[in-house]
Design a protein around this motif. Structure first.
Motif, mmCIF file in Angstrom:
data_model
loop_
_atom_site.group_PDB
_atom_site.id
_atom_site.type_symbol
_atom_site.label_atom_id
_atom_site.label_comp_id
_atom_site.label_asym_id
_atom_site.label_seq_id
_atom_site.Cartn_x
_atom_site.Cartn_y
_atom_site.Cartn_z
ATOM 1 N N ASP A 1 -55.895 48.958 45.989
ATOM 2 C CA ASP A 1 -55.333 47.729 46.526
ATOM 3 C C ASP A 1 -55.188 47.801 48.039
ATOM 4 O OD1 ASP A 1 -55.177 46.663 44.047
ATOM 5 O OD2 ASP A 1 -53.045 47.051 43.756
ATOM 6 N N SER A 2 -55.291 46.650 48.665
ATOM 7 C CA SER A 2 -55.018 46.539 50.088
ATOM 8 C C SER A 2 -53.565 46.113 50.224
ATOM 9 C CB SER A 2 -55.951 45.519 50.741
ATOM 10 O OG SER A 2 -55.641 45.378 52.106
ATOM 11 N N TYR A 3 -52.666 47.080 50.419
ATOM 12 C CA TYR A 3 -51.231 46.814 50.417
ATOM 13 C C TYR A 3 -50.709 46.667 51.845
ATOM 14 C CZ TYR A 3 -46.229 47.728 50.141
ATOM 15 O OH TYR A 3 -44.866 47.651 50.282
ATOM 16 N N THR A 4 -49.972 45.597 52.074
ATOM 17 C CA THR A 4 -49.323 45.378 53.361
ATOM 18 C C THR A 4 -47.870 45.811 53.260
ATOM 19 O OG1 THR A 4 -50.762 43.486 53.816
ATOM 20 C CG2 THR A 4 -48.750 43.696 55.130
ATOM 21 N N PRO A 5 -47.443 46.856 53.987
ATOM 22 C CA PRO A 5 -46.057 47.329 53.886
ATOM 23 C C PRO A 5 -45.062 46.246 54.288
ATOM 24 C CG PRO A 5 -47.437 48.913 55.057
ATOM 25 C CD PRO A 5 -48.238 47.655 54.923
ATOM 26 N N LEU A 6 -43.887 46.294 53.691
ATOM 27 C CA LEU A 6 -42.825 45.379 54.081
ATOM 28 C C LEU A 6 -42.366 45.708 55.499
ATOM 29 C CD1 LEU A 6 -40.603 45.250 50.856
ATOM 30 C CD2 LEU A 6 -42.240 43.549 51.648
ATOM 31 N N PRO A 7 -41.871 44.719 56.222
ATOM 32 C CA PRO A 7 -41.349 44.993 57.569
ATOM 33 C C PRO A 7 -40.145 45.930 57.506
ATOM 34 C CG PRO A 7 -41.676 42.629 57.208
ATOM 35 C CD PRO A 7 -41.835 43.293 55.882
ATOM 36 N N THR A 8 -40.008 46.756 58.534
ATOM 37 C CA THR A 8 -38.846 47.645 58.640
ATOM 38 C C THR A 8 -37.678 46.861 59.212
ATOM 39 O OG1 THR A 8 -40.235 49.604 58.970
ATOM 40 C CG2 THR A 8 -37.936 49.766 59.658
ATOM 41 N N LEU A 9 -36.587 46.773 58.447
ATOM 42 C CA LEU A 9 -35.401 46.059 58.899
ATOM 43 C C LEU A 9 -34.592 46.948 59.836
ATOM 44 C CD1 LEU A 9 -34.227 44.497 55.517
ATOM 45 C CD2 LEU A 9 -35.584 43.414 57.310
ATOM 46 N N SER A 10 -33.872 46.344 60.751
ATOM 47 C CA SER A 10 -33.025 47.118 61.677
ATOM 48 C C SER A 10 -31.729 46.369 61.930
ATOM 49 C CB SER A 10 -33.754 47.374 63.000
ATOM 50 O OG SER A 10 -33.979 46.167 63.691
ATOM 51 N N SER A 11 -30.715 47.125 62.280
ATOM 52 C CA SER A 11 -29.413 46.540 62.583
ATOM 53 C C SER A 11 -28.636 47.510 63.462
ATOM 54 C CB SER A 11 -28.638 46.256 61.290
ATOM 55 O OG SER A 11 -27.358 45.740 61.576
ATOM 56 N N GLN A 12 -27.920 46.984 64.428
ATOM 57 C CA GLN A 12 -27.122 47.816 65.326
ATOM 58 C C GLN A 12 -25.649 47.579 65.047
ATOM 59 O OE1 GLN A 12 -28.247 47.524 69.417
ATOM 60 N NE2 GLN A 12 -27.074 49.302 70.039
ATOM 61 N N VAL A 13 -24.901 48.668 64.884
ATOM 62 C CA VAL A 13 -23.494 48.595 64.511
ATOM 63 C C VAL A 13 -22.653 49.320 65.552
ATOM 64 C CG1 VAL A 13 -21.788 49.069 62.717
ATOM 65 C CG2 VAL A 13 -24.169 48.646 62.080
ATOM 66 N N LEU A 14 -21.607 48.675 66.018
ATOM 67 C CA LEU A 14 -20.658 49.310 66.928
ATOM 68 C C LEU A 14 -19.514 49.884 66.112
ATOM 69 C CD1 LEU A 14 -19.718 49.875 69.859
ATOM 70 C CD2 LEU A 14 -18.482 47.688 69.760
ATOM 71 N N VAL A 15 -19.307 51.195 66.231
ATOM 72 C CA VAL A 15 -18.223 51.859 65.505
ATOM 73 C C VAL A 15 -16.917 51.548 66.215
ATOM 74 C CG1 VAL A 15 -17.327 54.071 64.709
ATOM 75 C CG2 VAL A 15 -19.787 53.665 64.749
ATOM 76 N N ARG A 16 -15.937 51.009 65.492
ATOM 77 C CA ARG A 16 -14.732 50.467 66.118
ATOM 78 C C ARG A 16 -13.557 51.426 66.136
ATOM 79 N NH1 ARG A 16 -14.675 44.661 63.084
ATOM 80 N NH2 ARG A 16 -14.553 46.055 61.300
ATOM 81 N N GLY A 17 -13.745 52.667 65.673
ATOM 82 C CA GLY A 17 -12.637 53.607 65.672
ATOM 83 C C GLY A 17 -12.177 53.948 67.079
ATOM 84 N N VAL A 18 -10.874 54.157 67.256
ATOM 85 C CA VAL A 18 -10.317 54.429 68.584
ATOM 86 C C VAL A 18 -9.599 55.772 68.654
ATOM 87 C CG1 VAL A 18 -10.067 51.991 69.139
ATOM 88 C CG2 VAL A 18 -8.195 53.181 67.988
ATOM 89 N N VAL A 19 -9.628 56.555 67.571
ATOM 90 C CA VAL A 19 -8.955 57.845 67.570
ATOM 91 C C VAL A 19 -9.671 58.803 68.531
ATOM 92 C CG1 VAL A 19 -8.296 59.842 66.169
ATOM 93 C CG2 VAL A 19 -8.164 57.540 65.211
ATOM 94 N N ASP A 20 -8.894 59.451 69.409
ATOM 95 C CA ASP A 20 -9.427 60.435 70.367
ATOM 96 C C ASP A 20 -10.491 59.821 71.270
ATOM 97 O OD1 ASP A 20 -7.763 62.407 69.459
ATOM 98 O OD2 ASP A 20 -9.210 63.217 68.055
ATOM 99 N N LYS A 21 -10.326 58.582 71.673
ATOM 100 C CA LYS A 21 -11.260 57.923 72.576
ATOM 101 C C LYS A 21 -10.510 57.298 73.742
ATOM 102 C CE LYS A 21 -14.904 56.775 69.265
ATOM 103 N NZ LYS A 21 -14.336 57.323 68.044
ATOM 104 N N TYR A 22 -11.165 57.257 74.890
ATOM 105 C CA TYR A 22 -10.617 56.496 76.000
ATOM 106 C C TYR A 22 -11.699 55.558 76.506
ATOM 107 C CZ TYR A 22 -13.183 58.962 79.688
ATOM 108 O OH TYR A 22 -14.168 59.461 80.517
ATOM 109 N N PHE A 23 -11.282 54.500 77.183
ATOM 110 C CA PHE A 23 -12.206 53.474 77.629
ATOM 111 C C PHE A 23 -12.036 53.266 79.125
ATOM 112 C CE2 PHE A 23 -11.138 52.891 73.242
ATOM 113 C CZ PHE A 23 -12.355 52.673 72.634
#
Length: 370
Positions: free
Chosen positions: A346-368
């Motif tokens: 078969d001539s198979y066309t792969p599915l598109p690769t999905l992507s997503s960017q996530v910001l981790v919201r934890g604040v323990v031991d962090k400074y800004f």
């Protein structure tokens, strides 16, 4: 007298009219066979065309369903990551951390599983609405731990802290199972594992006044990253780099849940796959004068269909600068679903690769830094 000539003409005409009438009543055998052959060719062509259309439509539906499954899986992982306090980079998962062993070396993982993500997240007690409650009484009345808690792993101080904080930290891991059992039909599947602090089985609770309470019995392999270990990065070591684990938690089909099936084969290279900036760490790979600080997890030779780029923490002493973010990549493969079977020819066309960017919201031991 009868005219013989007219009589002959009359009978000749009647015979001609009879032949014409007989010919009008039907086809000859040859004509019939030709008609059947032509009709068969037309019907076969139409049937083949309709079959191809139905098959193509069915396969497109299956591809769409698979892509939707991948989208829902990404959304679930995103939601999980947003509540994370600390997420391990690919380097921390698979390589030694200075003089310390990698995080993966402290987990007894099935050989067919690849750890893609591992992070710590806070969870409230009880872990579920039907779970046992926090003990109402930690003190036995003489300054010791309530004997009903029946715990050699928990101190009185930890019990009273739990009453105030009402939460614990849970280690969560997402893994790609490269050799799923017959229960699953896809090329690979994604599993979710979590190592909670307390065992919530009915055998690890006690009942008082018809109410079930936790006995505060630690799960095998759990080391509290805040109260025992020297923070999340050093887990499960203390400040003296002593390994506090008495045993490794086991991650297999009995201790992990399946998130989604029909993930593409981890070795399937569709070409033009995204790469993480600065996978080796610490070099200006773009030539723009800045250091790119994303680390791939897992290694490229372990999976090309489910992986992540994790921003490494920029440390200032014992705290991290800002939040980490994660870029997730996931590609499905409908092969094996009902109505879809990929053959070698078969001539198979792969599915598109999905992507997503996530910001981790934890604040323990962090400074800004403003």
């Amino acid at each position: 007298m009868i005219n013989v000539h007219r009589l002959k003409t009359y009978f000749a005409n009647q015979l001609h009219f009879q032949k014409v009438a007989n010919r009008a009543k039907g086809f000859t055998l040859t004509e019939l066979l030709v008609t059947i052959v032509i009709g068969g060719v037309i019907v076969s062509s139409i049937t083949a065309l309709l079959t191809d259309v139905v098959r193509a439509n069915q396969q497109e539906k299956v591809r769409t369903a698979t892509q939707q499954d991948m989208e829902r899986a990404l959304e679930f992982i995103e939601s999980d990551l947003k509540n994370a306090t600390y997420i391990y980079t690919g380097d921390e998962l698979r390589n030694k951390r200075g003089d310390l062993k990698s995080v993966a070396s402290h987990l007894d993982v099935n050989q067919d599983y690849h750890i893609v993500l591992a992070f710590w997240k806070p969870e409230t007690i009880p872990y579920s609405p039907a779970g046992a409650k926090i003990p109402l009484q930690c003190d036995d009345g003489s300054g010791g731990l309530n004997s009903k808690l029946n715990s050699t792993d928990t101190t009185l101080e930890e019990c009273t802290d739990l009453q105030v904080e009402r939460r614990t930290y849970t280690l969560v891991a997402y893994l790609q199972d490269t050799n799923p059992t017959d229960t699953w039909s896809g090329r690979s599947i994604i599993r979710r594992y979590e190592l909670r602090k307390y065992d919530t089985n009915t055998s690890e609770t006690y009942t008082s006044n018809s109410q079930k309470y936790l006995k505060l019995t630690l799960n095998d392999g759990y080391v509290d990253p805040v109260k025992k270990a020297d923070d999340f990065w050093n887990w499960p070591y203390d400040s003296e780099d002593v390994d506090l684990q008495s045993s490794k938690p086991t991650i297999n089909g009995n201790t992990s849940d399946v998130l989604v099936d029909f993930v593409d084969d981890p070795s399937n290279d569709t070409g033009n796959l995204p790469t993480c900036l600065d996978e080796s760490g610490g070099t200006d790979t773009n030539g723009n004068g800045t250091i790119d600080v994303y680390s791939r997890t897992p290694a490229a030779n372990q999976s090309k269909s489910f992986f992540a780029c994790v921003r490494e923490s920029s440390l200032d002493g014992d705290v991290s600068e800002g939040n980490q973010d994660v870029i997730l990549y996931l590609r499905g493969n409908p092969d094996g679903r009902s109505g879809y079977n990929i053959k070698t020819s078969d001539s198979y066309t792969p599915l598109p690769t999905l992507s997503s960017q996530v910001l981790v919201r934890g604040v323990v031991d962090k400074y800004f830094d403003n």
